[in-house]
Each structure stands twice: as C-alpha cells, then as structure tokens.
Design a protein around this motif. Structure first.
Motif, PDB file in Angstrom:
ATOM      1  N   GLY A 230       1.525   0.723   1.671  1.00 29.74           N
ATOM      2  CA  GLY A 230       2.436  -0.365   1.060  1.00 29.74           C
ATOM      3  C   GLY A 230       3.187   0.261   1.882  1.00 29.74           C
ATOM      4  N   ASN A 231       4.137   1.337   1.358  1.00 29.47           N
ATOM      5  CA  ASN A 231       5.308   1.382   1.526  1.00 29.47           C
ATOM      6  C   ASN A 231       5.538   1.526   3.559  1.00 29.47           C
ATOM      7  N   TYR A 232       4.820   2.150   3.692  1.00 37.17           N
ATOM      8  CA  TYR A 232       4.804   2.529   5.136  1.00 37.17           C
ATOM      9  C   TYR A 232       4.584   1.430   5.994  1.00 37.17           C
ATOM     10  N   GLY A 233       3.274   0.367   5.257  1.00 33.55           N
ATOM     11  CA  GLY A 233       2.446  -0.521   6.375  1.00 33.55           C
ATOM     12  C   GLY A 233       3.866  -1.788   6.290  1.00 33.55           C
ATOM     13  N   SER A 234       4.793  -2.075   5.568  1.00 30.04           N
ATOM     14  CA  SER A 234       5.843  -3.388   5.298  1.00 30.04           C
ATOM     15  C   SER A 234       6.923  -2.791   6.460  1.00 30.04           C
ATOM     16  N   ARG A 235       6.844  -1.403   6.949  1.00 31.34           N
ATOM     17  CA  ARG A 235       7.666  -1.595   8.405  1.00 31.34           C
ATOM     18  C   ARG A 235       7.317  -2.727   9.218  1.00 31.34           C
ATOM     19  N   PHE A 236       5.895  -3.033   9.333  1.00 31.13           N
ATOM     20  CA  PHE A 236       5.570  -3.545  10.527  1.00 31.13           C
ATOM     21  C   PHE A 236       5.093  -5.224   9.861  1.00 31.13           C
ATOM     22  N   GLU A 237       5.400  -5.880  10.714  1.00 32.03           N
ATOM     23  CA  GLU A 237       5.331  -7.002  10.801  1.00 32.03           C
ATOM     24  C   GLU A 237       4.100  -7.322  11.013  1.00 32.03           C
ATOM     25  N   PRO A 238       3.598  -8.587   9.640  1.00 31.91           N
ATOM     26  CA  PRO A 238       2.087  -8.685  10.931  1.00 31.91           C
ATOM     27  C   PRO A 238       1.939  -9.682  11.636  1.00 31.91           C
ATOM     28  N   ALA A 239       1.159  -9.420  12.772  1.00 35.52           N
ATOM     29  CA  ALA A 239       0.544 -10.503  13.615  1.00 35.52           C
ATOM     30  C   ALA A 239       1.136 -11.892  13.371  1.00 35.52           C
ATOM     31  N   ASP A 240       1.730 -12.903  14.721  1.00 41.99           N
ATOM     32  CA  ASP A 240       2.221 -13.784  13.766  1.00 41.99           C
ATOM     33  C   ASP A 240       0.538 -15.319  13.366  1.00 41.99           C
ATOM     34  N   ASP A 241      -0.581 -15.064  13.405  1.00 42.81           N
ATOM     35  CA  ASP A 241      -1.214 -16.429  13.430  1.00 42.81           C
ATOM     36  C   ASP A 241      -2.413 -15.096  11.546  1.00 42.81           C
ATOM     37  N   ILE A 242      -1.649 -14.116  11.801  1.00 46.06           N
ATOM     38  CA  ILE A 242      -2.333 -13.547   9.994  1.00 46.06           C
ATOM     39  C   ILE A 242      -1.631 -14.275   9.331  1.00 46.06           C
TER      40      ILE A 242
ATOM     41  N   GLU B 189      10.464   5.776  13.611  1.00 48.19           N
ATOM     42  CA  GLU B 189       8.602   5.402  12.908  1.00 48.19           C
ATOM     43  C   GLU B 189       7.433   5.996  12.338  1.00 48.19           C
ATOM     44  N   GLY B 190       7.616   7.364  13.451  1.00 47.31           N
ATOM     45  CA  GLY B 190       6.314   8.409  13.649  1.00 47.31           C
ATOM     46  C   GLY B 190       6.868   9.093  12.250  1.00 47.31           C
ATOM     47  N   ASP B 191       8.150   9.487  12.326  1.00 45.30           N
ATOM     48  CA  ASP B 191       8.779  10.752  11.159  1.00 45.30           C
ATOM     49  C   ASP B 191       8.955  10.072   9.902  1.00 45.30           C
ATOM     50  N   ALA B 192       8.726   8.846   9.633  1.00 51.50           N
ATOM     51  CA  ALA B 192       8.837   7.528   8.293  1.00 51.50           C
ATOM     52  C   ALA B 192       7.028   8.464   7.437  1.00 51.50           C
ATOM     53  N   THR B 193       6.082   8.464   8.158  1.00 52.74           N
ATOM     54  CA  THR B 193       5.254   9.568   7.524  1.00 52.74           C
ATOM     55  C   THR B 193       4.561  10.509   6.680  1.00 52.74           C
ATOM     56  N   ALA B 194       6.329  10.502   6.769  1.00 53.54           N
ATOM     57  CA  ALA B 194       6.092  12.432   6.164  1.00 53.54           C
ATOM     58  C   ALA B 194       5.377  11.583   4.234  1.00 53.54           C
ATOM     59  N   PRO B 195       6.233  10.538   3.302  1.00 52.80           N
ATOM     60  CA  PRO B 195       5.901  10.477   2.508  1.00 52.80           C
ATOM     61  C   PRO B 195       4.300  10.375   2.189  1.00 52.80           C
ATOM     62  N   LEU B 196       3.559   9.481   3.149  1.00 44.32           N
ATOM     63  CA  LEU B 196       2.321   9.360   3.251  1.00 44.32           C
ATOM     64  C   LEU B 196       1.396  10.462   3.226  1.00 44.32           C
ATOM     65  N   LEU B 197       1.895  11.253   4.378  1.00 44.80           N
ATOM     66  CA  LEU B 197       1.308  12.195   4.598  1.00 44.80           C
ATOM     67  C   LEU B 197       1.163  13.289   2.648  1.00 44.80           C
ATOM     68  N   TYR B 198       2.596  13.762   3.294  1.00 40.04           N
ATOM     69  CA  TYR B 198       2.613  14.165   1.451  1.00 40.04           C
ATOM     70  C   TYR B 198       1.612  13.098   0.443  1.00 40.04           C
ATOM     71  N   ALA B 199       2.002  12.168   0.182  1.00 37.15           N
ATOM     72  CA  ALA B 199       0.506  12.153  -0.758  1.00 37.15           C
ATOM     73  C   ALA B 199      -0.515  12.195  -0.901  1.00 37.15           C
ATOM     74  N   LEU B 200      -1.103  12.105   0.445  1.00 37.30           N
ATOM     75  CA  LEU B 200      -2.434  12.454   1.162  1.00 37.30           C
ATOM     76  C   LEU B 200      -2.996  13.813   0.706  1.00 37.30           C
ATOM     77  N   GLY B 201      -1.632  14.992   1.190  1.00 37.89           N
ATOM     78  CA  GLY B 201      -2.326  16.259   0.985  1.00 37.89           C
ATOM     79  C   GLY B 201      -2.165  16.374  -0.520  1.00 37.89           C
ATOM     80  N   ASN B 202      -0.973  15.918  -1.264  1.00 37.59           N
ATOM     81  CA  ASN B 202      -1.187  15.696  -2.909  1.00 37.59           C
ATOM     82  C   ASN B 202      -3.067  15.456  -3.756  1.00 37.59           C
ATOM     83  N   TYR B 203      -3.504  14.423  -3.567  1.00 34.57           N
ATOM     84  CA  TYR B 203      -4.214  14.254  -3.474  1.00 34.57           C
ATOM     85  C   TYR B 203      -5.606  15.074  -2.501  1.00 34.57           C
TER      86      TYR B 203
END
Lengths: 218, 218
Positions: free
Chosen positions: A96-108, B84-98
DNA sequence: CGGGATCCGTTACGATACTG
DNA sequence: CAGTATCGTAACGGATCCCG
C-alpha cells in the motif's frame, strides 16, 4: 492435476509469491484483515472477481494454511485469517505504501469496499505509536464505522460500530485516499473533509497519532 | 490492444499490484536491485520465464517508470531501476521476510541466480545498522562475489568482486538460506559453512551487524 | 552470440448460467 | 447464500526463427 504453477526457486521472495502471488490473492487477504468474512461479502468487495476464482483462491489459501474456514453463527460460513495469514500485514502495508506513489486513473472512484482500510490504517498506526499514546474513537468512512483504540503501545482497528467511543470522526473515502497518497495537504483535509462529533479532546488524541503517519517516511 | 488487466480500485494496494502484480514482475525487479542487467542475464536467472514474456514485462515496467533501458558499453543494452523502481526495496524485503516462513519443497535447490541476495541482504542490514557500525568485507556465495560496506549508518551491497576488502567470507547459498529462514542455528552455520580469509577483525565487524538481523523480529 | 520477435499449444482468468 | 459448471478469451510457456 491442479499442480499449481510455482517458481520453484530457492529464494524467500519466490516462495512468498508462490503463496500470495496469484491474481486477487493479496486483495482477498487484505479484506480478511478486517475480520472474518463470508464468501459473498468478499465477492461483493472485489468487483470483477468471478465466483469460481474466489472459490479456487480460498481453497489455495486454506491448503497453504493462510486462511481457515469455519461454520459461523446461524448456518453461515466464515473465512478468517490464520496466524500465518495475519502475518501478511507488513507485506500488505509495504504494498500500500508503494502503491500510494501512483495516481489513480481519473475515472476510478470505487473503493471496492471499505475493508481495505483496516490493514492499512492499523499497520500505519502501529509504526508510529508510542506507549504513552491513548485514544479511542469511532471512524466513519462513507457511512461505515471502524472502531479504533490506541493504548499501552497497542493498536486495534475493527470494522464495526463503536457507540461507546467518546468521539466520532466522519469523512469520505476519496479525500481520505488523497491525503494518504500525499495529493492533499492534511490541513486542508481536516478543514474541509472531516466532521467530528462528541469529545473534541478524544478526537485530538487520535489526530495526534495519525498525524505522525503522514510525516513518517513513505 | 494491450489494454492491461487492472483492478481499477481506489486502493493503494490494488494500484501497486497493477504495476508489480503480474507473474515474474517482482522477480525481475528483485534481480535489478543487484544493478543493471542485460536481457539475457535476467532470463538466465529466471528459469521458466519465456523471452517474449520478459520482453513484455520489461516494456510494462518501462511504461510505468520503474525501469529504464539504456545502451550499454559496446553495443549491449542494459536495463536498470529508476528511482521509482528502486523504491520497491521495502516491498521485496517484506515479501522475502514473509516467504522465509515457508519451507522450500524438498527437491528445490536452485537459487535461480545470486542477484536475489542483494536486495534481501541490503535491506536486512539497513534495518539494524547504527551510525557507529563500520565494516568492509567481500562475501563469496557459491563462488560469486558481493562487496559489502557499512559505514556512517549507510549500507551498500554490490554484485561484484572487491579485492580491496580486508576480509573475504565464503559460503554456499543453500546453508545461507537455511540460516536466514531459521532452519539452521547461526552458530552451526558459522562453524560448519563459513570460511573466512583475511582479517578476522574485519569479518567480526561484519558478523556483529548481520547477527542482529537474525534476532530482529521477522 | 546477444537480443529479441513469431508461432502455437496449454493454462488461467472472467462472465454467465445454474444448483443444493 | 455459497458455491459448481460451462465456455470464450487472454495470458503464459516452450520452441523456433530472425536480425544485427
């Protein structure tokens, strides 16, 4: 038969994805973090998910030990997270934290459902709470209630009304997402989109904690 | 054409999954965290991934701004993470941890490739390092080298040899995963599966930090 | 030989209809 | 309400081919 598609790699990330990497699976888990749910509740909250796929996913999750299936109160069936399933909370938070950096499409504009709020809010609060914090409020989002308690360094968020809460804080889902994503400044959100009823002090105690989640690093 | 399958939900988790939720995508990102890589390098490290799918995934990642495609040194092409791609690091860490809570199937011994180590190790170290820590070693896993530097509260891990490191620490991938997953006690791992050459002091400085990652909560 | 593109059989997904 | 059954479509996986 049913030999699932797996990566078969000796890497923890791949092993996690073998359990939760299929389409819809993480969203089902997301909703189950709000508490036990019936088949139909899950389906309604996930528009586009066909019933046969939901069946298949729930069976998979049970086989892997993330979800448990129990007969409920009056002939109903309830799906709920096991301990292993509950451990996906940090993972969903990171997503969720990562996803919040992407804007939702206008119609969503569809939240899908409001169960989605629980795991995000709970994990966010858990990361900023200190033992001295103390708050008890009812959150009302798009007319649906969440009970939030912060005390002794612990946080609980439930998807249910809480008439005993000293304060009730109402808002709509869309501006809430805007402020969480950083597209709306918190002060504007507070001024224009939040309605507090009951104890102002109790509400302030909550805002003090939740305010920290907004400034905390993404 | 190419109208991608998206959840179209106003939820940060769903928006993240719309970018990184497709099969193979997170594993491709995982490998790119070790540094820029060519098409063929990525494909070799991901057994079972067809070339047309890799093409498609890389194009998607570029469209979404997670990966950049640049002409390399002598006619080669390199794919690398954007910010933006580099910002997936915490996400991948959480995945690996799980994922580390699930035992791998008995017949799985393939790391796929060793790039997988970088993001896991780097994020693990970052979570336990303190400004006073200071270490510089070369890790050698299954014969492949990683340069690890810890200083000033920062951590860098690179997938390359480091002849100037005062100590070299060699091990195999499989016991390394066993200890990370908690199936092998650290002392047994150290006694039976680790070979240190060079400065014992430098190696100890590293072990002091990495030891904290094992006791830290999952 | 690296870096893909094309083709094609198989599997997974999505929509609708139907049943205990 | 809680699924199962069926079926068309899209995605995946393997192999082969193409081009610089």
């Amino acid at each position: 038969m049913a030999s699932r598609r797996t990566y078969r790699l000796l890497c923890p990330i791949a092993r996690a994805l073998d359990r939760v990497g299929d389409r819809w699976t993480l969203l089902i888990l997301r909703d189950l973090h709000a508490g036990p749910a019936r088949f139909t509740e899950l389906q309604q909250g996930l528009p586009g998910l066909a019933s046969n796929l939901l069946t298949s996913r729930l069976r998979q999750l049970q086989d892997d030990g993330l979800v448990r299936h129990e007969p409920g109160q009056h002939g109903t069936q309830l799906y709920e997270l096991t301990k292993e399933g509950d451990a996906t909370a940090p993972l969903l938070y990171a997503l969720g934290n990562y996803g919040s950096r992407f804007e939702p499409a206008d119609d969503i504009r569809r939240p899908g459902n409001l169960r989605t709020i629980v795991v995000n809010l709970r994990e966010s609060l858990r990361r900023v709470v200190v033992p001295e914090d103390d708050a008890h409020v009812e959150l009302v989002v798009d007319g649906e209630s969440f009970a939030v308690r912060i005390e002794g360094g612990g946080v609980t968020v439930r998807y249910q009304a809480d008439p005993e809460a000293p304060a009730s804080i109402a808002m709509d889902y869309e501006p809430l997402i805007d402020v969480v994503d950083g597209r709306m400044p918190p002060d504007r959100f507070m001024a224009e989109h939040v309605v507090v009823t009951g104890s102002q002090r109790a509400a302030m105690a909550y805002f003090a904690v939740v305010g920290r989640t907004l400034t905390a690093e993404g």
